[in-house]
Structure formats: C-alpha cells, structure tokens
Design a protein around this motif. Sequence first.
Motif, PDB file in Angstrom:
ATOM      1  N   TYR A 186       0.827  -1.208   0.000  1.00  0.00           N
ATOM      2  CA  TYR A 186       0.000   0.000   0.000  1.00  0.00           C
ATOM      3  C   TYR A 186       0.862   1.260   0.000  1.00  0.00           C
ATOM      4  N   MET A 187       1.945   1.224   0.751  1.00  0.00           N
ATOM      5  CA  MET A 187       2.875   2.353   0.744  1.00  0.00           C
ATOM      6  C   MET A 187       3.571   2.437  -0.613  1.00  0.00           C
ATOM      7  N   MET A 188       3.880   1.306  -1.207  1.00  0.00           N
ATOM      8  CA  MET A 188       4.501   1.305  -2.536  1.00  0.00           C
ATOM      9  C   MET A 188       3.581   1.976  -3.561  1.00  0.00           C
ATOM     10  N   MET A 189       2.289   1.705  -3.466  1.00  0.00           N
ATOM     11  CA  MET A 189       1.342   2.332  -4.393  1.00  0.00           C
ATOM     12  C   MET A 189       1.318   3.841  -4.180  1.00  0.00           C
ATOM     13  N   ARG A 190       1.427   4.272  -2.937  1.00  0.00           N
ATOM     14  CA  ARG A 190       1.449   5.708  -2.647  1.00  0.00           C
ATOM     15  C   ARG A 190       2.719   6.352  -3.213  1.00  0.00           C
ATOM     16  N   PHE A 191       3.867   5.667  -3.054  1.00  0.00           N
ATOM     17  CA  PHE A 191       5.110   6.169  -3.650  1.00  0.00           C
ATOM     18  C   PHE A 191       4.955   6.287  -5.167  1.00  0.00           C
ATOM     19  N   ALA A 192       4.406   5.255  -5.782  1.00  0.00           N
ATOM     20  CA  ALA A 192       4.234   5.265  -7.236  1.00  0.00           C
ATOM     21  C   ALA A 192       3.372   6.443  -7.678  1.00  0.00           C
ATOM     22  N   ASP A 193       2.332   6.729  -6.931  1.00  0.00           N
ATOM     23  CA  ASP A 193       1.471   7.868  -7.259  1.00  0.00           C
ATOM     24  C   ASP A 193       2.222   9.191  -7.129  1.00  0.00           C
ATOM     25  N   VAL A 194       2.945   9.365  -6.030  1.00  0.00           N
ATOM     26  CA  VAL A 194       3.687  10.612  -5.800  1.00  0.00           C
ATOM     27  C   VAL A 194       4.750  10.814  -6.867  1.00  0.00           C
ATOM     28  N   TYR A 195       5.471   9.738  -7.198  1.00  0.00           N
ATOM     29  CA  TYR A 195       6.568   9.844  -8.162  1.00  0.00           C
ATOM     30  C   TYR A 195       6.113   9.672  -9.611  1.00  0.00           C
ATOM     31  N   GLU A 196       4.835   9.380  -9.788  1.00  0.00           N
ATOM     32  CA  GLU A 196       4.245   9.192 -11.115  1.00  0.00           C
ATOM     33  C   GLU A 196       5.001   8.146 -11.941  1.00  0.00           C
ATOM     34  N   VAL A 197       5.203   6.994 -11.306  1.00  0.00           N
ATOM     35  CA  VAL A 197       5.847   5.851 -11.966  1.00  0.00           C
ATOM     36  C   VAL A 197       5.031   4.598 -11.664  1.00  0.00           C
ATOM     37  N   SER A 198       5.314   3.538 -12.390  1.00  0.00           N
ATOM     38  CA  SER A 198       4.646   2.263 -12.143  1.00  0.00           C
ATOM     39  C   SER A 198       5.311   1.546 -10.968  1.00  0.00           C
ATOM     40  N   LEU A 199       4.616   0.590 -10.405  1.00  0.00           N
ATOM     41  CA  LEU A 199       5.214  -0.249  -9.364  1.00  0.00           C
ATOM     42  C   LEU A 199       6.401  -1.013  -9.924  1.00  0.00           C
ATOM     43  N   ASP A 200       6.304  -1.449 -11.181  1.00  0.00           N
ATOM     44  CA  ASP A 200       7.418  -2.130 -11.819  1.00  0.00           C
ATOM     45  C   ASP A 200       8.669  -1.260 -11.823  1.00  0.00           C
ATOM     46  N   LYS A 201       8.506   0.000 -12.128  1.00  0.00           N
ATOM     47  CA  LYS A 201       9.642   0.928 -12.144  1.00  0.00           C
ATOM     48  C   LYS A 201      10.248   1.047 -10.746  1.00  0.00           C
ATOM     49  N   LEU A 202       9.408   1.134  -9.721  1.00  0.00           N
ATOM     50  CA  LEU A 202       9.915   1.267  -8.358  1.00  0.00           C
ATOM     51  C   LEU A 202      10.750   0.069  -7.923  1.00  0.00           C
ATOM     52  N   VAL A 203      10.355  -1.107  -8.361  1.00  0.00           N
ATOM     53  CA  VAL A 203      11.089  -2.309  -7.949  1.00  0.00           C
ATOM     54  C   VAL A 203      12.165  -2.722  -8.941  1.00  0.00           C
ATOM     55  N   GLY A 204      12.405  -1.884  -9.928  1.00  0.00           N
ATOM     56  CA  GLY A 204      13.500  -2.155 -10.859  1.00  0.00           C
ATOM     57  C   GLY A 204      13.150  -3.050 -12.013  1.00  0.00           C
ATOM     58  N   ARG A 205      11.873  -3.218 -12.290  1.00  0.00           N
ATOM     59  CA  ARG A 205      11.433  -4.038 -13.436  1.00  0.00           C
ATOM     60  C   ARG A 205      11.015  -3.085 -14.556  1.00  0.00           C
ATOM     61  N   ASN A 206      11.999  -2.476 -15.169  1.00  0.00           N
ATOM     62  CA  ASN A 206      11.730  -1.486 -16.224  1.00  0.00           C
ATOM     63  C   ASN A 206      11.113  -2.181 -17.361  1.00  0.00           C
TER      64      ASN A 206
END
Length: 70
Positions: A50-70
């Motif tokens: 849930y926090m990861m989804m919030r980070f993704a929203d703030v940074y305007e990136v996908s969850l894949d991008k956050l975890v290094g799955r470009n």
Amino acid sequence: MNHEKVFLGDNLRSCRKRCNLSEREVSKLLHVDITTISKYEHNTRTPDIYMMMRFADVYEVSLDKLVGRN
C-alpha cells in the motif's frame, strides 16, 4: 531475466531526486515520519504494498519501475 541485485531504497531515492523532492517533502506528502522515508531509502525497512502504491502515485511511476522491473 536480469539477475542483477536491485535495492528498492536506491530506486525510491532515485525517483525522489528525479522529482526534485526532499525526504521531508515526501514524508509530508505520504503522511509518515521523515525517518521512515530515510529507512526505506537506506534499505533498513521495506514498505508494504500500500505504501509502494502511494510512492508510485507521488513519483508518477509504475510499481514495476519502483522495484527495478523497467
């Protein structure tokens, strides 16, 4: 598949810097203590999904991008 070790905290820090945000600004946006943001970025604590989804929203990136799955 890329087997290079990816650290979530490094990705979080990189995204934050790309958005020109300080740790304090992110902590206010996510309504968490600044030490929590620091622990995430230094890989001493792992955010839940849930926090990861919030980070993704703030940074305007996908969850894949956050975890290094470009």
